[in-house]
Design a protein around this motif. Sequence first.
Motif, PDB file in Angstrom:
ATOM      1  N   TYR A   1       0.824  -1.209   0.000  1.00 33.83           N
ATOM      2  CA  TYR A   1       0.000   0.000   0.000  1.00 33.83           C
ATOM      3  C   TYR A   1       0.858   1.259   0.000  1.00 33.83           C
ATOM      4  O   TYR A   1       0.381   2.325  -0.399  1.00 33.83           O
ATOM      5  N   LEU A   2       2.094   1.147   0.485  1.00 29.02           N
ATOM      6  CA  LEU A   2       3.008   2.282   0.555  1.00 29.02           C
ATOM      7  C   LEU A   2       4.337   1.889  -0.080  1.00 29.02           C
ATOM      8  O   LEU A   2       4.767   0.741   0.024  1.00 29.02           O
TER       9      LEU A   2
ATOM     10  N   VAL B   1      11.488   0.386   8.461  1.00 24.06           N
ATOM     11  CA  VAL B   1      11.053   0.780   7.125  1.00 24.06           C
ATOM     12  C   VAL B   1      12.083   1.696   6.490  1.00 24.06           C
ATOM     13  O   VAL B   1      12.599   2.611   7.140  1.00 24.06           O
ATOM     14  N   HIS B   2      12.356   1.456   5.219  1.00 23.07           N
ATOM     15  CA  HIS B   2      13.195   2.338   4.398  1.00 23.07           C
ATOM     16  C   HIS B   2      12.308   2.960   3.330  1.00 23.07           C
ATOM     17  O   HIS B   2      11.846   2.265   2.418  1.00 23.07           O
ATOM     18  N   THR B   3      12.041   4.244   3.474  1.00 20.30           N
ATOM     19  CA  THR B   3      11.262   4.994   2.497  1.00 20.30           C
ATOM     20  C   THR B   3      11.602   6.465   2.647  1.00 20.30           C
ATOM     21  O   THR B   3      11.980   6.918   3.729  1.00 20.30           O
ATOM     22  N   ASP B   4      11.438   7.199   1.574  1.00 15.57           N
ATOM     23  CA  ASP B   4      11.613   8.652   1.647  1.00 15.57           C
ATOM     24  C   ASP B   4      10.302   9.360   1.309  1.00 15.57           C
ATOM     25  O   ASP B   4      10.279  10.553   1.036  1.00 15.57           O
ATOM     26  N   GLN B   5       9.215   8.622   1.347  1.00 17.83           N
ATOM     27  CA  GLN B   5       7.915   9.183   1.016  1.00 17.83           C
ATOM     28  C   GLN B   5       6.941   9.026   2.181  1.00 17.83           C
ATOM     29  O   GLN B   5       6.994   8.034   2.900  1.00 17.83           O
TER      30      GLN B   5
ATOM     31  N   GLU C   1      20.899   5.685  15.978  1.00 14.33           N
ATOM     32  CA  GLU C   1      22.126   5.803  15.191  1.00 14.33           C
ATOM     33  C   GLU C   1      21.826   6.450  13.844  1.00 14.33           C
ATOM     34  O   GLU C   1      22.536   7.307  13.387  1.00 14.33           O
ATOM     35  N   GLU C   2      20.777   6.020  13.197  1.00 15.16           N
ATOM     36  CA  GLU C   2      20.281   6.692  12.002  1.00 15.16           C
ATOM     37  C   GLU C   2      18.775   6.823  12.157  1.00 15.16           C
ATOM     38  O   GLU C   2      18.199   6.302  13.112  1.00 15.16           O
ATOM     39  N   ASP C   3      18.152   7.547  11.236  1.00 17.36           N
ATOM     40  CA  ASP C   3      16.716   7.778  11.371  1.00 17.36           C
ATOM     41  C   ASP C   3      15.922   6.481  11.223  1.00 17.36           C
ATOM     42  O   ASP C   3      16.184   5.665  10.333  1.00 17.36           O
ATOM     43  N   VAL C   4      14.963   6.315  12.113  1.00 18.82           N
ATOM     44  CA  VAL C   4      13.981   5.242  12.038  1.00 18.82           C
ATOM     45  C   VAL C   4      12.649   5.892  11.700  1.00 18.82           C
ATOM     46  O   VAL C   4      12.217   6.827  12.379  1.00 18.82           O
TER      47      VAL C   4
ATOM     48  N   GLN D   1       2.124   8.562   6.613  1.00 20.31           N
ATOM     49  CA  GLN D   1       0.730   8.734   6.220  1.00 20.31           C
ATOM     50  C   GLN D   1       0.639   9.020   4.739  1.00 20.31           C
ATOM     51  O   GLN D   1       1.377   9.843   4.201  1.00 20.31           O
ATOM     52  N   LYS D   2      -0.274   8.305   4.100  1.00 23.81           N
ATOM     53  CA  LYS D   2      -0.638   8.573   2.703  1.00 23.81           C
ATOM     54  C   LYS D   2      -2.148   8.497   2.635  1.00 23.81           C
ATOM     55  O   LYS D   2      -2.731   7.419   2.773  1.00 23.81           O
ATOM     56  N   GLY D   3      -2.785   9.647   2.482  1.00 25.42           N
ATOM     57  CA  GLY D   3      -4.242   9.681   2.487  1.00 25.42           C
ATOM     58  C   GLY D   3      -4.786   9.177   3.806  1.00 25.42           C
ATOM     59  O   GLY D   3      -4.400   9.639   4.874  1.00 25.42           O
ATOM     60  N   SER D   4      -5.666   8.181   3.738  1.00 25.58           N
ATOM     61  CA  SER D   4      -6.284   7.650   4.960  1.00 25.58           C
ATOM     62  C   SER D   4      -5.490   6.500   5.573  1.00 25.58           C
ATOM     63  O   SER D   4      -5.933   5.905   6.554  1.00 25.58           O
ATOM     64  N   ILE D   5      -4.313   6.188   5.000  1.00 23.30           N
ATOM     65  CA  ILE D   5      -3.471   5.125   5.546  1.00 23.30           C
ATOM     66  C   ILE D   5      -2.412   5.743   6.452  1.00 23.30           C
ATOM     67  O   ILE D   5      -1.671   6.639   6.035  1.00 23.30           O
TER      68      ILE D   5
END
Length: 192
Positions: A98-99, A139-143, A152-155, A160-164
């Motif tokens: 979904y994402l 999760v690895h995403t930039d969206q 240590e690094e960003d988690v 959120q995308k719309g209603s999800i």
Amino acid sequence: MIAIVDYGLGNIANLTNALEFLGYEVMVTNDQKELEKADKIILPGVGHYKDAMNRIEELKLLPVLEDLKETKPFIGICLGMQLLFEHSEEGNVDGLGYLPGTVKKITGNVTVPHLGWNKLHSSFPSLDDDVYFIHSFKVHTDQNVIATAEYEEDVVAIVQKGSIVGIQFHPEKSGEKGLQILDQALKGGFKV
């Protein structure tokens, strides 16, 4: 009515108590007709990604979840958030898709699992508070990223995308702030 999807791998009792404390009516079910009656859907999860996807497929929940995410607020929590994405290294298995993004093992000079309280960082100042994490994959995403936590690094902590909406930490174990975030997710989320 909020439906918590019961596929056998969720922290359902604590989540149910938290939702009832917030004043919501809750049902725990994997019945398609009952899920369709709900106003909002929560996909919880604790455990192994591949086991979770196998259970969802065995229970024939894929078509109904696909439909529900288009028509109702749909919140994934912890493993439930990770399942929203395209693929996971944990079991080398595809997720719900979904994402956009993938799930990979936490690496580096940190203790795994990422366990305990950690501060959120967000462009929404109301989210910048400590919440309770327990997870070995991230999760690895930039969206669609709403909040992160530094380990240590960003988690990725909230998406959120719309209603999800996806929440990596456990809002039901994160005190008053966690309950506020869960309530906000159920009431439409974080984007204006």
